[in-house]
Design a protein around this motif. Sequence first.
Motif, PDB file in Angstrom:
ATOM      1  N   VAL A  66      -6.000  -2.208   4.034  1.00  0.00           N
ATOM      2  CA  VAL A  66      -5.079  -1.888   3.081  1.00  0.00           C
ATOM      3  C   VAL A  66      -5.710  -2.113   1.942  1.00  0.00           C
ATOM      4  CG1 VAL A  66      -3.097  -3.124   1.888  1.00  0.00           C
ATOM      5  CG2 VAL A  66      -2.995  -2.550   4.307  1.00  0.00           C
ATOM      6  N   LEU A  98       0.759  -1.187  -0.021  1.00  0.00           N
ATOM      7  CA  LEU A  98      -0.183  -0.089   0.120  1.00  0.00           C
ATOM      8  C   LEU A  98       0.887   1.204  -0.019  1.00  0.00           C
ATOM      9  CD1 LEU A  98      -2.799   1.496   0.167  1.00  0.00           C
ATOM     10  CD2 LEU A  98      -2.444   1.112   2.733  1.00  0.00           C
ATOM     11  N   ILE A 135      -6.665   0.053  -1.571  1.00  0.00           N
ATOM     12  CA  ILE A 135      -5.925  -0.058  -2.962  1.00  0.00           C
ATOM     13  C   ILE A 135      -7.109  -0.278  -3.872  1.00  0.00           C
ATOM     14  CG2 ILE A 135      -4.619  -1.689  -4.276  1.00  0.00           C
ATOM     15  CD1 ILE A 135      -3.140  -2.343  -1.788  1.00  0.00           C
TER      16      ILE A 135
END
Lengths: 338, 463
Positions: free
Chosen positions: B111, A321, B115
């Motif tokens: 996360v 990330l 994304i």
Amino acid sequence: MGLADFVAVLLFVGVIAYSLFGGADFGCGFWDLTAGDAERGAHLRHQIDKSIGPVWEANHVWLVYILVFLWTAFPEPFAAIMTALFVPWLLVGLGIVLRGGAFAFRKFSTSFGEARMHGIMFASSSVITPFFLGMIAGAVASGRIPADGDGDLWTSWTGPTSWIGGALAVLTTTFLAGTFLAADARRGGNETLAIEMGRKALVAGAITGAVAIGAAVTIELDAPTLASGLHGRGLPLIIISAVAGAASMWRLWRGDFARARIGAVIAVAAIVIGWGVGQYDWILVDEVTITDGIGARSTQVGLVIVFGLAAVTAVPALIWLYVLVNSDRWSKDEPATV
Amino acid sequence: MLIALDNLMAARYQMALSLGFHIVLACFGVALPALIYVLHRRGIKHGDADALVLAKKWAKVSAVLFAVGAVSGTILSFEMGLLWPGLMSKYGDVIGLPFALEGIAFFTEAVFIAIYLYGWGRLSPRVHLNTLIPIMISGAFGTFCIISVNAWMNAPAGFDLDANGDVVNVRPLEAMFNSAVLGQSVHMFVAAYMVAGFLVAAVYAIGLLKGRDDHRHRLGFAVAMAFAGTAAVMQPFVGHLTGARLAEEQPSKLAAMELSLETETRAPLLIGGILVDDEVRFGVKLPLLGSLVATNSLDGQVPGLDDIPPDERPPANVVHLAFQTMVGAGTVMAAVSVWYWWRKRRRDDPLSPWLLRSVVACGGLAVLALQAGWVTTEVGRQPWIVYRVMRVDEAVTTNNGIWISLTVIVVVYSSMAYLATRVIRGMARRWRESDDIDIPTPYGPSEALAPAGGGVPDEERRG
């Protein structure tokens, strides 16, 4: 190092991680609050959105990590901390709720007025929350949490070390965020904003350094156990923090914003580690040691295993990330397309 | 009135409110990614532009829901310590590990949702689509872990108590894999798909009822109903299996659920009814079904409240009403789902106005069933916080003035619910007004905003 100590270290890894990731996140709130009116602040607020939008949720999972580790590994000290420090923890919790909600609502709000209302909530809670977290840390570090949690609901967390802890928390997070915003702005192509943030971060760093010196005096007088730990084991870390902080400010002065982040990160991490090392081997200073406060051994083993699992699942994901977010493709301001 | 609440009641209400709020959002966190995956995949594999638009819109909505869900969940971890330090200090190391594992799930979800949300056009289409998969896996895994803690409260395991009443021989795996976790976690997992599925379907049903009959609405409705309908017909069986352990392991809970006073075999099933002065009034008794449903056998024994010591009885009326509300709502949702499938097979256009209205009702019924189910199991466990091991009043904080934190939570959560609804409805409205999916932020610099076709006029932005 015994198993209990190792588990305490793993817990503290979360504290360090939250100070850095959550810290840089929180710190943006101060800059958002002081960004100026609609027109002058537009670029900075937009940059803050870009910088923390993708990572804020992940950043704050570290707080859950800390709490879960604490109650799993040190159940009684956990209960004592939550009982004596009910008020600041409640305020931290509220700050977290209001901040996250406001940040999301602001992004999708319809009108400027609506956005500004959410923005003020987001920014102010971003400043208040680390302040109370710092006060909590100060309370623990100055030995004000009794083993049974039966501490005064107000004086347990309003001693001098707590006040200085709160101030340092806000200042360090502000400084850290400043360096990241400067670097992010440059990478995103907004050089004017980058230079403005570099200047602001430099000022924040200077003030942080000054307050840190005041903190040293406060700790000497109010938290003798911590102070003696800082004289001994903790001293190298204090020195590292000062040197790294100065290096970071020098880089800011020179306009090297990307590398200024390194010094800032080391400076903040070193202070936090210094705190941990300084109060070792107390979990509740002057009341409960790590060995006395630790829970069942089988659970300690379990925690180590869970940490290992996290290291191979969550950590690579987090790394991906941050790599993506810092890449050129993700830093440019193209609107996202289907 | 709030001031009159004693600490224990205030703490209970605060926990109940926090949990009741968070659980709805958690359903979206668990189930919405799967719905989005189906649409996004359809968009890529079959070139369905509408499917891709829906995926993008639902993703933006989920950004808001995930944010509120994450922070309301964080508060719950605080409240474990703030409200119930007695539980955590004694048993924190017995049940802590599933929480820790859930932390991994939280990191993973945070996360990959980031994304996914920010990766449109910045990742290869296949990689981008597949970032939804870790979210779905974490959602399922996280459900198991967190429900394992609640299941442990109903079915304590993995520790012994020595002569002094201290906890010894902690066996974390045994605690985590207790006798209630499988039933409870599957039941909750299926419920998540019902709540998210029916609420999304309801939104599109309303649109269709208002005459917005286009491919997008039908597609959105169909995908949501596929999940909701499947879950709704599975859930009665899952629920039944979940309850099977109660007769043996939590007789007081079952007795309250059934409003059964006397322990008996060949017990009747009481529909409705209130306990007034030790007498059951106003209900309808269906013979023999009580034993059948509770134990799968006519000769199975249904426990009665009379055999439970008075200070160990849960508030039976609340539990009974909540339980039957849940079952009633669940039955309606299953019936509507069957009706929908039947119409799909038999008709060219399965979407009649009455079916659509029923689906809209199911949106509300799903949330009602969710809350009623949690009330059943939580209030049904009273007065225990750990069944037959620790009472709630032993676990509650010694701090006074909990009514204050309760009041604050009420105010904050009410405003969050209002603001979230307002923001999401605002997003929907702007999508209706323009074809542009990207929603410009009203406080950003004008050069950086999304292309023309939609957006906020300058006066409004500067104003």
